[in-house]
Motif scaffolding. Structure first.
Motif: not given
Length: 376
Positions: A240-246
């Motif tokens: 979620r932090v490394t891929i989804y949100e960006p």
């Protein structure tokens, strides 16, 4: 076995020393590209460490915890984000524990005390200005009841796991597809027991409430529920932090916030597929077949379709939860039997893992007999 344990010990020491170096880097170099550059050699080292092991169970744990989760946390740390970043900085022992263990401390946004105690669900909210504050769950009757249920569940799961190991001795008498379905149950029980044991150790060492890794995935009502709220939540949080949100942020500018979640979901599943292919390579040491990648591509596409259908049809057209739950679990187990496990079977990884379980069992029996003879 003694030689492999020694190799695993060397890998652990190497990882801990490397993380100490990263901790020092974080204290003296500001976040950003300047901090990233000295951390990149450690990222490369963590990708190399599983190649020093030959036991598939140890390889699987090392590649998952160190090569995937550990590297993700370090990359986030380089830019002042993720669980390793805090204001003020966390202590070195806690830094090492969070970096090299699959744990996530329950946290709430840094707000006024009156707001923090407003609702026990606040620990799941997003941070404000990137700052967190640790927040053990209140010891209310409902929380104590949940912990009691979990404590009762784990002996049951351990018993089921041992029973499944015995079932494999009679595998020739079962249909191959049934064995594949048993592998699905085996994988869940093994991961849940291993990660919960690590979590219990970390909880005892630091006295903090930790988020669970699994939330009874067999009770999932949809693919969203399975992947987002119940299955291997440490990976979910990292992706979620490394891929989804960006990707969500970038897609919002291109197609709007309403549909930005769709490419973000697909990107997360693609990265997850790539990392699983890497883990399978570590364990089997053979050329990837990309079946595992297709497993995650399929689930990502189906989850995207599920999101679109829910938005278009609304709540009034949704099927009963019992039916959707049965469909979800069946879909996961059938597709895993089709795309996830065959490569492990062909490469002999499953057979080797079972042999290692048997060897570990015999080793523990010998230790137990030695202890009893010493006592008596």
């Amino acid at each position: 076995m003694e030689g492999e344990i020694y190799n695993f010990f060397k890998v652990c020491i190497t990882a801990l020393m490397s993380l100490c170096y990263c901790y020092i880097v974080g204290r003296i170099i500001p976040k950003g590209t300047r901090r990233l550059l000295p951390i990149l050699p450690v990222v490369a080292l963590f990708l190399y460490l599983p190649l020093n092991l030959s036991a598939v169970n140890l390889i699987g744990q090392t590649s998952f915890i160190i090569s995937w989760l550990g590297n993700s946390k370090l990359l986030l740390f380089a830019f002042g984000k993720g669980p390793l970043s805090s204001d003020p900085p966390i202590s070195l022992p806690r830094f090492l524990a969070i970096a090299c263990l699959p744990i996530k401390i329950q946290r709430t946004p840094l707000k006024k005390s009156s707001q923090r105690t407003q609702n026990t669900k606040d620990h799941t909210r997003s941070p404000q200005n990137g700052h967190y504050k640790e927040n053990p769950l209140p010891q209310n009757p409902e929380n104590i009841r949940s912990k009691t249920i979990l404590l009762l569940n784990y002996p049951t799961k351990a018993l089921l796991f041992v029973m499944l190991l015995r079932v494999y001795d009679y595998g020739d008498h079962f249909h191959p597809n049934l064995i594949l379905l048993i592998y699905c149950c085996h994988l869940y029980l093994a991961l849940d027991l291993i990660l919960s044991s690590i979590q219990a150790t970390a909880r005892a060492a630091f006295g903090m409430e930790l988020e669970p890794q699994f939330r009874e995935p067999y009770l999932s009502s949809s693919l969203q529920d399975f992947w987002g709220k119940r299955w291997n939540l440490m990976v979910t949080n990292i992706l979620r932090v490394t891929i989804y949100e960006p990707v969500h942020y970038a897609a919002s500018a291109a197609i709007g916030r309403k549909w930005a979640a769709l490419p973000a979901v697909m990107a997360s599943f693609l990265v997850s597929g790539l990392m699983h292919e890497l883990m399978f390579f570590y364990m089997g040491r053979v050329k990837p077949t990309w079946e595992v990648m297709w497993f995650f591509v399929l689930h990502g596409a189906c989850l995207v379709i599920e999101v679109v259908v829910k938005r278009k049809c609304g709540a009034k057209w949704r099927l009963p939860r019992v039916l959707t739950g049965l469909m979800t679990v069946t879909f996961v187990m059938v597709t895993a039997s089709w795309l996830f496990f065959p490569q492990l079977l062909r490469d002999g990884v499953v057979k080797k893992a079972l042999e290692e379980y048997a060897a570990a069992g015999e080793f523990l029996k010998d230790v137990g007999r030695a202890v009893m003879s010493w006592i008596l």
